[in-house]
Scaffold this motif. Structure first.
Motif, PDB file in Angstrom:
ATOM      1  N   LYS A  41       1.094  -1.499   0.112  1.00 27.75           N
ATOM      2  CA  LYS A  41       0.259   0.246  -0.032  1.00 27.75           C
ATOM      3  C   LYS A  41       0.968   1.430  -0.102  1.00 27.75           C
ATOM      4  N   LEU A  42       1.748   1.524   0.719  1.00 25.73           N
ATOM      5  CA  LEU A  42       3.065   2.771   1.005  1.00 25.73           C
ATOM      6  C   LEU A  42       3.304   2.463  -0.653  1.00 25.73           C
ATOM      7  N   GLN A  43       4.322   1.454  -1.589  1.00 22.73           N
ATOM      8  CA  GLN A  43       4.460   1.635  -2.687  1.00 22.73           C
ATOM      9  C   GLN A  43       3.484   2.124  -3.611  1.00 22.73           C
ATOM     10  N   SER A  44       2.290   2.291  -3.123  1.00 26.93           N
ATOM     11  CA  SER A  44       1.347   2.572  -4.533  1.00 26.93           C
ATOM     12  C   SER A  44       1.146   3.897  -4.199  1.00 26.93           C
ATOM     13  N   MET A  45       0.860   3.520  -2.803  1.00 26.27           N
ATOM     14  CA  MET A  45       1.110   5.286  -2.648  1.00 26.27           C
ATOM     15  C   MET A  45       2.283   6.898  -3.004  1.00 26.27           C
ATOM     16  N   TYR A  46       2.619   6.512  -2.324  1.00 24.76           N
ATOM     17  CA  TYR A  46       4.400   7.317  -2.531  1.00 24.76           C
ATOM     18  C   TYR A  46       5.228   6.326  -3.273  1.00 24.76           C
ATOM     19  N   PRO A  47       5.417   6.109  -4.652  1.00 22.34           N
ATOM     20  CA  PRO A  47       6.302   5.202  -5.089  1.00 22.34           C
ATOM     21  C   PRO A  47       7.359   5.417  -5.049  1.00 22.34           C
ATOM     22  N   THR A  48       7.751   6.795  -4.932  1.00 17.97           N
ATOM     23  CA  THR A  48       9.629   7.046  -4.112  1.00 17.97           C
ATOM     24  C   THR A  48       9.912   6.989  -3.254  1.00 17.97           C
ATOM     25  N   THR A  49       8.633   6.356  -1.678  1.00 14.11           N
ATOM     26  CA  THR A  49       9.539   6.892  -1.154  1.00 14.11           C
ATOM     27  C   THR A  49      10.284   5.484  -0.124  1.00 14.11           C
ATOM     28  N   ARG A  50      11.586   5.294   0.033  1.00 11.58           N
ATOM     29  CA  ARG A  50      12.127   4.018   0.850  1.00 11.58           C
ATOM     30  C   ARG A  50      12.057   3.716   1.593  1.00 11.58           C
ATOM     31  N   ILE A  51      10.981   2.566   1.710  1.00 11.15           N
ATOM     32  CA  ILE A  51      11.418   2.366   3.190  1.00 11.15           C
ATOM     33  C   ILE A  51      11.871   1.663   4.561  1.00 11.15           C
ATOM     34  N   ILE A  52      12.085   1.708   4.711  1.00 10.18           N
ATOM     35  CA  ILE A  52      12.814   1.022   6.043  1.00 10.18           C
ATOM     36  C   ILE A  52      12.161   0.017   6.521  1.00 10.18           C
ATOM     37  N   LEU A  53      12.483  -1.226   6.895  1.00  8.83           N
ATOM     38  CA  LEU A  53      10.952  -2.172   7.592  1.00  8.83           C
ATOM     39  C   LEU A  53      12.214  -2.393   8.825  1.00  8.83           C
ATOM     40  N   VAL A  54      11.609  -1.891  10.004  1.00  5.48           N
ATOM     41  CA  VAL A  54      11.900  -2.313  11.509  1.00  5.48           C
ATOM     42  C   VAL A  54      11.510  -3.229  12.247  1.00  5.48           C
ATOM     43  N   SER A  55      12.203  -4.386  12.309  1.00  4.96           N
ATOM     44  CA  SER A  55      12.075  -5.743  13.223  1.00  4.96           C
ATOM     45  C   SER A  55      11.292  -4.876  14.417  1.00  4.96           C
ATOM     46  N   ILE A  56      10.383  -6.475  14.367  1.00  5.93           N
ATOM     47  CA  ILE A  56       9.334  -6.076  15.442  1.00  5.93           C
ATOM     48  C   ILE A  56      10.365  -6.587  16.642  1.00  5.93           C
ATOM     49  N   LEU A  57       9.969  -6.183  17.716  1.00  4.39           N
ATOM     50  CA  LEU A  57      10.624  -5.892  19.179  1.00  4.39           C
ATOM     51  C   LEU A  57      10.645  -7.272  20.162  1.00  4.39           C
ATOM     52  N   PRO A  58      11.272  -7.621  20.704  1.00  2.94           N
ATOM     53  CA  PRO A  58      10.685  -9.129  21.378  1.00  2.94           C
ATOM     54  C   PRO A  58      10.051  -8.653  22.841  1.00  2.94           C
ATOM     55  N   ASN A  59       9.931  -8.953  23.298  1.00  2.00           N
ATOM     56  CA  ASN A  59       8.355  -8.967  24.167  1.00  2.00           C
ATOM     57  C   ASN A  59       7.876 -10.010  25.183  1.00  2.00           C
ATOM     58  N   ALA A  60       7.504  -9.393  26.465  1.00  2.00           N
ATOM     59  CA  ALA A  60       6.600 -10.614  27.224  1.00  2.00           C
ATOM     60  C   ALA A  60       5.946 -11.232  26.567  1.00  2.00           C
ATOM     61  N   ARG A  61       5.151 -10.872  26.236  1.00  2.00           N
ATOM     62  CA  ARG A  61       4.136 -11.747  25.485  1.00  2.00           C
ATOM     63  C   ARG A  61       3.873 -12.499  24.694  1.00  2.00           C
ATOM     64  N   ALA A  62       4.745 -12.061  23.624  1.00  2.00           N
ATOM     65  CA  ALA A  62       5.176 -12.734  22.397  1.00  2.00           C
ATOM     66  C   ALA A  62       6.430 -13.003  21.872  1.00  2.00           C
ATOM     67  N   THR A  63       7.545 -13.690  22.323  1.00  2.00           N
ATOM     68  CA  THR A  63       9.276 -13.277  21.705  1.00  2.00           C
ATOM     69  C   THR A  63       9.323 -13.930  20.512  1.00  2.00           C
ATOM     70  N   ALA A  64       8.984 -15.357  20.586  1.00  2.00           N
ATOM     71  CA  ALA A  64       9.232 -16.730  19.866  1.00  2.00           C
ATOM     72  C   ALA A  64       8.352 -16.127  18.757  1.00  2.00           C
ATOM     73  N   LEU A  65       7.199 -15.686  18.883  1.00  3.00           N
ATOM     74  CA  LEU A  65       6.353 -15.813  17.848  1.00  3.00           C
ATOM     75  C   LEU A  65       6.552 -14.653  16.399  1.00  3.00           C
ATOM     76  N   MET A  66       7.860 -12.845  17.028  1.00  2.00           N
ATOM     77  CA  MET A  66       7.805 -11.843  16.847  1.00  2.00           C
ATOM     78  C   MET A  66       9.050 -12.146  16.208  1.00  2.00           C
ATOM     79  N   ASN A  67      10.088 -13.324  16.769  1.00  2.00           N
ATOM     80  CA  ASN A  67      11.346 -14.255  16.007  1.00  2.00           C
ATOM     81  C   ASN A  67      10.935 -14.208  14.833  1.00  2.00           C
TER      82      ASN A  67
END
Length: 163
Positions: free
Chosen positions: A69-95
């Motif tokens: 969606k971002l690429q279709s809306m903003y075709p020239t933007t570069r996207i930094i996709l940040v990893s999801i942080l570990p957390n007490a709820r679901a670390t293995a899932l987020m990894n």
């Protein structure tokens, strides 16, 4: 706020982060908010931790839908996709999600930034996370800003890719 004011506000950055957001909330806002006239040089995206009731594949599909969606809306933007942080709820899932979403990077328009690797376990928490074991504290936001700065500065200084 201190890290934002020091690092990002001088760059005229906008913050569209909303607490408790899930991927479907971001997609809805991109469809309904009047943001089409923005022309971001760089978009920083971290999303998925609040989809912890979904499977890793479903969360990754939601992240991929936002990227598309971002690429279709903003075709020239570069996207930094940040990893999801570990957390007490679901670390293995987020990894597991991080393993999937890092494959979305092409290092031309989408750049994967592994912030989670910079926040190792410390006791029963992670470096840079607050007492809720979920959200970054002041030191976590500083770790994020310092680690992402070389990539962000490079992307802001180089011409945007042609589509």
């Amino acid at each position: 706020a201190a890290v934002w004011d020091k690092v990002y506000a001088p760059r005229n950055a906008l913050n569209f982060g909303v607490g408790a957001d899930a991927t479907q909330n971001v997609l809805w806002r991109l469809d309904t908010m009047d943001v089409r006239d923005l022309a971001p040089k760089v978009t920083v995206l971290m999303i998925g931790t609040n989809n912890s009731h979904d499977t890793a594949a479903d969360i990754a599909a939601g992240v991929h839908a936002i990227l598309s969606k971002l690429q279709s809306m903003y075709p020239t933007t570069r996207i930094i996709l940040v990893s999801i942080l570990p957390n007490a709820r679901a670390t293995a899932l987020m990894n597991n999600v991080n393993t999937l979403i890092q494959t979305f990077a092409d290092d031309r328009t989408i750049f994967y930034f592994d912030l989670a690797a910079r926040m190792p376990a410390v006791g029963d928490n992670w470096l840079g996370l607050g007492p809720d074991k979920l959200h970054p504290d002041q030191s976590g936001y500083q770790i994020w800003a310092d680690a992402m700065e070389p990539l962000l500065a490079r992307l802001l200084a180089t011409p945007q890719p042609a589509r």
